[in-house]
Design an enzyme around this catalytic site. Structure first.
Site, short mmCIF file in Angstrom:
data_model
loop_
_atom_site.label_atom_id
_atom_site.label_comp_id
_atom_site.label_asym_id
_atom_site.label_seq_id
_atom_site.Cartn_x
_atom_site.Cartn_y
_atom_site.Cartn_z
N SER A 97 -23.17 -13.18 -6.11
CA SER A 97 -23.25 -13.76 -4.75
C SER A 97 -23.12 -12.59 -3.80
CB SER A 97 -22.12 -14.76 -4.51
OG SER A 97 -22.17 -15.79 -5.45
N LYS A 172 -26.41 -19.06 -0.40
CA LYS A 172 -25.19 -19.14 -1.23
C LYS A 172 -23.94 -18.98 -0.36
CE LYS A 172 -22.34 -18.98 -4.67
NZ LYS A 172 -22.01 -20.19 -5.43
N LYS A 241 -14.80 -13.31 0.13
CA LYS A 241 -16.00 -12.48 0.34
C LYS A 241 -17.18 -13.34 0.80
CE LYS A 241 -18.24 -12.27 -3.26
NZ LYS A 241 -19.25 -12.95 -4.03
P1 NDP Z 1 -15.08 -11.99 -12.34
O1 NDP Z 1 -14.13 -11.34 -11.43
O2 NDP Z 1 -14.62 -12.94 -13.36
O3 NDP Z 1 -15.94 -10.87 -13.13
C1 NDP Z 1 -16.48 -9.78 -12.45
C2 NDP Z 1 -17.38 -8.97 -13.37
O4 NDP Z 1 -17.83 -7.81 -12.65
C3 NDP Z 1 -16.66 -8.46 -14.63
O5 NDP Z 1 -17.61 -8.33 -15.66
C4 NDP Z 1 -16.17 -7.09 -14.16
O6 NDP Z 1 -15.95 -6.17 -15.20
C5 NDP Z 1 -17.36 -6.64 -13.34
N1 NDP Z 1 -16.99 -5.59 -12.39
C6 NDP Z 1 -16.01 -5.65 -11.45
N2 NDP Z 1 -15.99 -4.50 -10.74
C7 NDP Z 1 -16.96 -3.71 -11.28
C8 NDP Z 1 -17.41 -2.40 -10.98
N3 NDP Z 1 -16.88 -1.67 -10.00
N4 NDP Z 1 -18.42 -1.89 -11.73
C9 NDP Z 1 -18.96 -2.61 -12.73
N5 NDP Z 1 -18.58 -3.87 -13.06
C10 NDP Z 1 -17.59 -4.40 -12.33
O7 NDP Z 1 -16.19 -12.66 -11.39
P2 NDP Z 1 -17.10 -13.94 -11.68
O8 NDP Z 1 -17.78 -13.80 -12.99
O9 NDP Z 1 -16.33 -15.16 -11.37
O10 NDP Z 1 -18.16 -13.79 -10.47
C11 NDP Z 1 -19.29 -12.93 -10.54
C12 NDP Z 1 -20.19 -13.27 -9.35
O11 NDP Z 1 -20.61 -14.64 -9.46
C13 NDP Z 1 -19.46 -13.14 -7.99
O12 NDP Z 1 -20.36 -12.65 -7.01
C14 NDP Z 1 -19.06 -14.58 -7.69
O13 NDP Z 1 -18.90 -14.79 -6.29
C15 NDP Z 1 -20.22 -15.35 -8.29
N6 NDP Z 1 -19.92 -16.74 -8.67
C16 NDP Z 1 -18.82 -17.07 -9.43
C17 NDP Z 1 -18.56 -18.39 -9.76
C18 NDP Z 1 -17.38 -18.82 -10.59
O14 NDP Z 1 -17.16 -20.05 -10.72
N7 NDP Z 1 -16.61 -17.90 -11.19
C19 NDP Z 1 -19.46 -19.48 -9.28
C20 NDP Z 1 -20.62 -19.02 -8.57
C21 NDP Z 1 -20.83 -17.70 -8.25
P3 NDP Z 1 -14.50 -6.05 -15.92
O15 NDP Z 1 -14.55 -7.04 -17.07
O16 NDP Z 1 -14.45 -4.65 -16.36
O17 NDP Z 1 -13.45 -6.39 -14.89
#
Ligand code: NDP
Length: 314
Positions: A97, A172, A241
């Site tokens: 997002s 979104k 965010k």
């Molecule tokens: P999480 O916080 O669970 O996961 C984040 C992911 O991004 C992890 O794989 C993490 O890796 C990785 N990450 C974080 N920082 C970095 C970095 N600096 N470099 C590389 N990788 C990085 O988030 P979500 O999966 O919940 O959300 C992901 C996206 O989807 C967001 O934009 C969110 O707004 C959107 N979203 C989420 C929903 C939900 O229900 N959860 C619903 C709809 C949209 P690591 O494992 O190493 O921390």
């Protein structure tokens, strides 16, 4: 079709699972290797890539799902970065997002290499991702969307082309700003009713067949607040965010947005108060703290407290 998936977080991992079987062959990369190892252990046909460049090498479609557009931009450069591995003619599909300006910058960088870009954020939550039933809102070129549609259909039930690059992000952000408004306003209203001695379950029973209902009142409050379950599925930090992006979109368009700006401020405050790992529904705890009451059925309130609450005027 060879696909790469980067970002196996709360929603990324269940999305990637749908790509871990034919007709797809899948490579995954995650910042913390442990998550990628766990994924590959459960999906043995999948390759764990050592770097973003390694994941992208040979992939027709690369999907990213990271917290914000900032992390996506940071993944592009350097010998291990995505651009070093993406082949001309490949497509980068960003399911983060993100923010429209960030996506436009990433699209421009990709275009220099002959790589197409779509912003393709999703809604439907972790449960929707597990079921392969997400809504995917897409910004970018329609012909590019047609090429990657089979990948999006693996985890999405409804795929909507919203406009040019950044349009998916904008839709979104506004959707999630509405979630934030509904969540916060329902918390304020139900806290007032609970303090007046009215059973919140009774109030929700009325509201949920009336015009004030929302996903918050129909699902989040009954399943997560009244039960005190507060499961961690979508971090408050991410909703903060999203509301901030929606408030920026309105400011950039110079449309009136006092409620969006206030909601952005409230969620920023809540994020700072509750921390990085809090779930978005936990903002209700903050409203409860300010109100001095919990949104729970009266049976769970001590009898003497209930008696004094009942004496208060509405
Ligand atoms: P999480 O916080 O669970 O996961 C984040 C992911 O991004 C992890 O794989 C993490 O890796 C990785 N990450 C974080 N920082 C970095 C970095 N600096 N470099 C590389 N990788 C990085 O988030 P979500 O999966 O919940 O959300 C992901 C996206 O989807 C967001 O934009 C969110 O707004 C959107 N979203 C989420 C929903 C939900 O229900 N959860 C619903 C709809 C949209 P690591 O494992 O190493 O921390």
């Amino acid at each position: 079709m060879h696909v790469a998936f980067l970002g196996l977080g709360a929603i990324g991992a269940p999305m990637a699972r749908h790509l871990a079987a034919p007709p797809f062959s899948l490579a995954v990369w995650n910042r913390s290797a442990a998550r990628a190892d766990a994924f590959v252990a459960v999906h043995p046909g999948t390759r764990r890539a050592a770097t973003p460049a390694d994941a992208a090498r040979g992939a027709a479609v690369v999907v990213t799902c990271l917290p914000t557009s900032r992390e996506v931009e940071a993944l592009l450069d350097g010998p291990d970065g995505l651009l070093a591995g993406l082949a001309e003619g490949a497509v980068l599909v960003d399911c983060t997002s993100g923010d429209p300006a960030g996506s436009r910058r990433v699209a421009a960088r990709c275009a220099e290499r002959g790589v197409a870009f779509l912003d393709a954020p999703v809604s439907g939550g972790v449960v929707g991702a597990e079921k392969g039933a997400l809504t995917v809102m897409v910004g970018g070129d329609a012909a590019t969307l047609a090429r990657v549609r089979p990948v999006l259909e693996a985890f999405g039930q409804k795929i909507v082309h919203c406009g040019g690059v950044g349009a998916g992000d904008a839709v979104k952000a506004v959707n999630n700003a509405l979630l934030a408004v509904h969540l916060w306003s329902a918390a304020e209203g139900l806290a007032a009713l609970a303090k007046a001695g009215i059973d919140p379950a009774v109030a929700l029973d009325v509201i949920n067949t009336s015009s004030g209902r929302s996903n918050s009142s129909m699902n989040l409050f009954p399943e997560r607040v009244l039960s005190r379950a507060f499961p961690r599925t979508f971090r408050l930090a991410l909703l903060d965010k999203d509301v901030g992006i929606a408030a920026d979109v309105a400011r950039e368009q110079r449309t009136p947005s006092p409620l969006l700006q206030l909601t952005a401020e409230l969620f920023r405050t809540a994020h700072h108060a509750l921390g990085e790992e809090a779930d978005h529904v936990e903002v209700v705890r903050l409203v409860e703290r300010w109100a001095g009451v919990e949104i729970v059925p009266p049976a769970t309130i001590a009898a003497e407290d209930a008696a004094s609450i009942l004496e208060q005027p509405l």
